[in-house]
Design a protein around this motif. Sequence first.
Motif, mmCIF file in Angstrom:
data_model
loop_
_atom_site.group_PDB
_atom_site.id
_atom_site.type_symbol
_atom_site.label_atom_id
_atom_site.label_comp_id
_atom_site.label_asym_id
_atom_site.label_seq_id
_atom_site.Cartn_x
_atom_site.Cartn_y
_atom_site.Cartn_z
ATOM 1 N N TRP A 1 -17.195 -50.919 -18.064
ATOM 2 C CA TRP A 1 -18.596 -50.883 -18.467
ATOM 3 C C TRP A 1 -18.711 -50.229 -19.837
ATOM 4 O O TRP A 1 -18.193 -49.131 -20.044
ATOM 5 C CB TRP A 1 -19.420 -50.091 -17.456
ATOM 6 N N PRO A 2 -19.383 -50.893 -20.791
ATOM 7 C CA PRO A 2 -19.522 -50.290 -22.125
ATOM 8 C C PRO A 2 -20.494 -49.115 -22.108
ATOM 9 O O PRO A 2 -21.556 -49.182 -21.475
ATOM 10 C CB PRO A 2 -20.073 -51.446 -22.970
ATOM 11 N N LEU A 3 -20.120 -48.059 -22.787
ATOM 12 C CA LEU A 3 -21.004 -46.909 -22.969
ATOM 13 C C LEU A 3 -21.573 -46.996 -24.381
ATOM 14 O O LEU A 3 -20.867 -46.753 -25.359
ATOM 15 C CB LEU A 3 -20.235 -45.602 -22.778
ATOM 16 N N ARG A 4 -22.838 -47.379 -24.464
ATOM 17 C CA ARG A 4 -23.484 -47.560 -25.769
ATOM 18 C C ARG A 4 -24.257 -46.302 -26.135
ATOM 19 O O ARG A 4 -24.988 -45.750 -25.310
ATOM 20 C CB ARG A 4 -24.408 -48.777 -25.739
ATOM 21 N N LEU A 5 -24.094 -45.886 -27.377
ATOM 22 C CA LEU A 5 -24.681 -44.642 -27.857
ATOM 23 C C LEU A 5 -26.166 -44.557 -27.529
ATOM 24 O O LEU A 5 -26.932 -45.485 -27.815
ATOM 25 C CB LEU A 5 -24.468 -44.521 -29.367
ATOM 26 N N GLY B 1 -20.263 -43.217 -27.899
ATOM 27 C CA GLY B 1 -19.986 -44.555 -27.397
ATOM 28 C C GLY B 1 -18.539 -44.732 -26.977
ATOM 29 O O GLY B 1 -17.630 -44.096 -27.521
ATOM 30 N N GLY B 2 -18.322 -45.588 -25.995
ATOM 31 C CA GLY B 2 -16.971 -45.838 -25.506
ATOM 32 C C GLY B 2 -16.990 -46.781 -24.329
ATOM 33 O O GLY B 2 -17.724 -47.776 -24.327
ATOM 34 N N GLU B 3 -16.221 -46.443 -23.307
ATOM 35 C CA GLU B 3 -16.089 -47.322 -22.145
ATOM 36 C C GLU B 3 -15.841 -46.481 -20.902
ATOM 37 O O GLU B 3 -15.248 -45.406 -20.966
ATOM 38 C CB GLU B 3 -14.924 -48.291 -22.352
ATOM 39 N N ALA B 4 -16.324 -46.987 -19.775
ATOM 40 C CA ALA B 4 -16.102 -46.333 -18.492
ATOM 41 C C ALA B 4 -15.650 -47.364 -17.472
ATOM 42 O O ALA B 4 -15.813 -48.573 -17.660
ATOM 43 C CB ALA B 4 -17.378 -45.646 -18.010
ATOM 44 N N LEU B 5 -15.078 -46.869 -16.400
ATOM 45 C CA LEU B 5 -14.863 -47.670 -15.203
ATOM 46 C C LEU B 5 -15.914 -47.224 -14.197
ATOM 47 O O LEU B 5 -15.949 -46.055 -13.809
ATOM 48 C CB LEU B 5 -13.453 -47.448 -14.646
ATOM 49 N N ARG B 6 -16.798 -48.137 -13.832
ATOM 50 C CA ARG B 6 -17.859 -47.738 -12.918
ATOM 51 C C ARG B 6 -17.623 -48.346 -11.541
ATOM 52 O O ARG B 6 -16.973 -49.388 -11.392
ATOM 53 C CB ARG B 6 -19.232 -48.123 -13.458
#
Length: 236
Positions: free
Chosen positions: A32-36, A100-105
């Motif tokens: 899942w993208p983490l958008r600022l 911003g970055g990425e996660a595993l949800r």
Amino acid sequence: MLQLQQADIRNRLLGALAPEDFTALAPALERWPLRLHDTLFGAHEPLSHAYFVETGLVSLVAATEGGRIEIGLVGREGLTGVPLVLGTDRGPFLGIVQGGGEALRIPASALREALHASPSLRDVLSRYALSLMIQMGYTVYASAELNVEARLARWILMTHDRLNVEAMPLTQEFMAMMLGVRRTGVTAALYVLTGAGMVRASEGHITVLDRDKLKDLAGDTYGPAEGEYERLLTEA
């Protein structure tokens, strides 16, 4: 379905799980993208997912009529969704992407089922929940006892730990909101830190130049919580 290998995972909690616990969680995980500045979850609202941060940074924020203030930070060392670990479905804080970055949800229902089925998974995630509470305790202590310069030094160190980039995308407006102070207070504090050679500030970015000086300024509000995290995770 993602084909995840535990050895390739950047999130430290997922990496610390017993192989059988990771295998049980893996089918329910999605990137899942983490958008600022995105809000991942609201205050007092049921949590739909927990997020194991891989890159980036999520702030846990208390919002009142008087404004907003950050009370916790989550990076690749942890996850959002601690209320799920503690047996409830919501908490009083917002989750806002600070870097911003990425996660595993994972869906909340899948995490609850896995926690119910595995004592070893409950142990690891409960230890993280305790470490987050300790971090929050030191944040309260810093807010009560330190001046803005020292609080900013601590916050920059914690952010730097989690973002792990040379130039961190941080504006004065955002730092002021996270610390619960006026922008003029952050401007004055940054002037002190830059003048002492601790950081460089330019066009919405902060670059750490001297971590040791920042640690000296933050005093014992930085370090103990980080040490407890390492102890708790190592003993899991």
